[in-house]
Design a protein around this motif. Structure first.
Motif, short mmCIF file in Angstrom:
data_model
loop_
_atom_site.label_atom_id
_atom_site.label_comp_id
_atom_site.label_asym_id
_atom_site.label_seq_id
_atom_site.Cartn_x
_atom_site.Cartn_y
_atom_site.Cartn_z
N VAL A 1 25.26 -19.09 50.45
CA VAL A 1 26.19 -18.87 51.57
C VAL A 1 26.90 -20.16 51.91
N ASP A 2 28.16 -20.05 52.32
CA ASP A 2 28.95 -21.23 52.69
C ASP A 2 29.46 -21.16 54.12
N ALA A 3 28.95 -20.22 54.89
CA ALA A 3 29.35 -20.12 56.30
C ALA A 3 28.26 -19.37 57.06
N ALA A 4 27.87 -19.92 58.21
CA ALA A 4 26.83 -19.29 59.02
C ALA A 4 27.18 -19.44 60.49
N VAL A 5 26.81 -18.42 61.26
CA VAL A 5 26.90 -18.53 62.72
C VAL A 5 25.72 -19.38 63.17
N VAL A 6 25.99 -20.54 63.79
CA VAL A 6 24.90 -21.42 64.22
C VAL A 6 24.75 -21.46 65.74
N THR B 1 35.11 -29.29 75.59
CA THR B 1 33.71 -29.18 75.17
C THR B 1 33.34 -27.71 75.05
N ALA B 2 32.32 -27.45 74.24
CA ALA B 2 31.79 -26.09 74.10
C ALA B 2 30.32 -26.10 74.49
N ILE B 3 29.90 -25.02 75.16
CA ILE B 3 28.51 -24.90 75.59
C ILE B 3 27.92 -23.64 74.98
N ALA B 4 26.68 -23.78 74.44
CA ALA B 4 26.01 -22.65 73.81
C ALA B 4 24.53 -22.67 74.17
N THR B 5 24.05 -21.54 74.68
CA THR B 5 22.62 -21.44 75.01
C THR B 5 21.84 -20.94 73.80
N VAL B 6 22.36 -19.88 73.17
CA VAL B 6 21.72 -19.32 71.98
C VAL B 6 22.26 -20.07 70.77
N LYS B 7 21.40 -20.79 70.08
CA LYS B 7 21.88 -21.56 68.94
C LYS B 7 20.74 -21.87 67.98
N ASP B 8 21.10 -22.33 66.80
CA ASP B 8 20.10 -22.70 65.81
C ASP B 8 19.21 -23.81 66.38
N ALA B 9 17.91 -23.74 66.07
CA ALA B 9 16.94 -24.67 66.64
C ALA B 9 17.26 -26.12 66.30
N ARG B 10 17.98 -26.34 65.20
CA ARG B 10 18.27 -27.72 64.79
C ARG B 10 19.61 -28.24 65.34
N LEU B 11 20.32 -27.37 66.04
CA LEU B 11 21.63 -27.78 66.58
C LEU B 11 21.42 -28.40 67.96
N THR B 12 20.84 -29.59 67.96
CA THR B 12 20.53 -30.25 69.23
C THR B 12 21.18 -31.62 69.23
N GLY B 13 21.05 -32.31 70.35
CA GLY B 13 21.54 -33.68 70.37
C GLY B 13 22.91 -33.77 70.97
N ALA C 1 41.76 -27.19 67.30
CA ALA C 1 40.50 -26.51 67.60
C ALA C 1 39.41 -26.59 66.54
N HIS C 2 39.13 -27.80 66.08
CA HIS C 2 37.88 -28.01 65.35
C HIS C 2 36.80 -28.38 66.37
N VAL C 3 35.54 -28.18 65.98
CA VAL C 3 34.42 -28.57 66.84
C VAL C 3 33.60 -29.61 66.10
N ALA C 4 33.42 -30.77 66.73
CA ALA C 4 32.66 -31.87 66.11
C ALA C 4 31.56 -32.30 67.05
N VAL C 5 30.41 -32.63 66.48
CA VAL C 5 29.30 -33.14 67.29
C VAL C 5 29.56 -34.61 67.60
N PRO D 1 25.09 -39.50 60.02
CA PRO D 1 24.56 -40.17 61.23
C PRO D 1 23.11 -39.76 61.44
N ALA D 2 22.27 -40.74 61.79
CA ALA D 2 20.82 -40.53 61.84
C ALA D 2 20.43 -39.30 62.66
N ALA D 3 21.09 -39.10 63.80
CA ALA D 3 20.68 -38.02 64.69
C ALA D 3 21.00 -36.63 64.14
N LEU D 4 21.79 -36.54 63.10
CA LEU D 4 22.27 -35.25 62.62
C LEU D 4 21.77 -34.87 61.23
N ALA D 5 20.77 -35.61 60.74
CA ALA D 5 20.34 -35.45 59.35
C ALA D 5 19.99 -34.01 58.97
N THR D 6 19.37 -33.27 59.88
CA THR D 6 18.97 -31.90 59.54
C THR D 6 19.70 -30.86 60.38
#
Lengths: 88, 88, 88, 88, 88
Positions: D74-79, E9-21, E40-44, E66-71
């Protein structure tokens, strides 16, 4: 991934030694109703797809996740044949 | 992958130490009938392709799968010379 | 890869700790005759390129193949200074 | 990442053995106000998203970082499901 | 990399467990003079950037250097705050 319509095939005799296996399918990337968005991508088939089929293609490194393509120099693969798209 | 037409070559004396080997081919990405879709990409040759040939190019990390390019800083490579495209 | 023309530089004091080394060059992606195809990409220099040079840029993970950029958060690098493009 | 609106689903019986798990969502990439920028991408759901939701999609190899998709082609996922976008 | 302007900015409550920081910044990709090229790109964020800042974004796998985003399942990150662009 993108929805695509298979419109043809490509044949190559001179090619990279690892570019073996699946048929090279010429596909148009389409929207959910068949409108062409990007013409003439080439994707390796891994699903037995043929001309006229609506397929799902994975692009980039994802194309090498199917077992048969792990070391092939490919950036697009058919990873599913789409039965139905439901838009609401 | 994309279908492309080889339209020229590029020569560089000052370059990354790992950018060796294949000729740097200037190619236009085309559709199955030769219409230009994206002009002026540069792909490393691994197949002996030359000006006028219709080729298959792999983009992104796929370009480093051919054995000669494993550590080269390249994002596009010619992975096949296309003999024939059949559209239906 | 793409042919690009160096049009300027960018300076950043606050930046990722690994974004060191080469100058940040602002480049326009051009065709073989210098016509702008995509303006304002930023590529890290690894070749001593400067404003006015025609360069070859590698995009995506290829940009981290030059030795100095292996762990840098970069997606575009100058990998060659182009001496000559021959179109036929 | 891109902001996207879920507009439908795709169903496939014949598919790569590793393409399992999440629903295949058809999404339009939109700007912060809902204007469509790129129609008809397909992203695998990992968040329980459904039609009408505004979501964040990750593209490329990032789509395989969610645990359930590590080996999926897969190359796109809802995260994430986006609650609110604040523009100023 | 691309030059971008932070517009929200964008806010999300339901998200992948690794999408933090880092904050999810909504950015427009611009040229060296601020003209919008891709909205309208979204960048951490990894640099403490905020609305109104001109930033450098890395896309693709580079966004996870970047170290904080490795996974983290991210395909775009702010890797620098741009002080000045000099065009000639």
């Amino acid at each position: 991934m993108r929805v695509a319509q298979v419109i043809g095939t490509a044949i190559a005799t001179v090619k990279d030694a690892r570019l073996t296996g699946g048929t090279l399918l010429v596909v148009n990337i389409v929207d959910g109703k068949g409108k062409v968005l990007e013409p003439a991508h080439v994707a390796v088939d891994t699903c037995g797809a043929g001309v006229g089929d609506t397929v799902l293609i994975a692009q980039g490194s994802a194309a090498r996740l199917p077992a048969a393509l792990a070391t092939a120099p490919v950036d697009a693969a058919v990873v599913a044949i789409i039965d139905q798209i439901t838009l609401s």
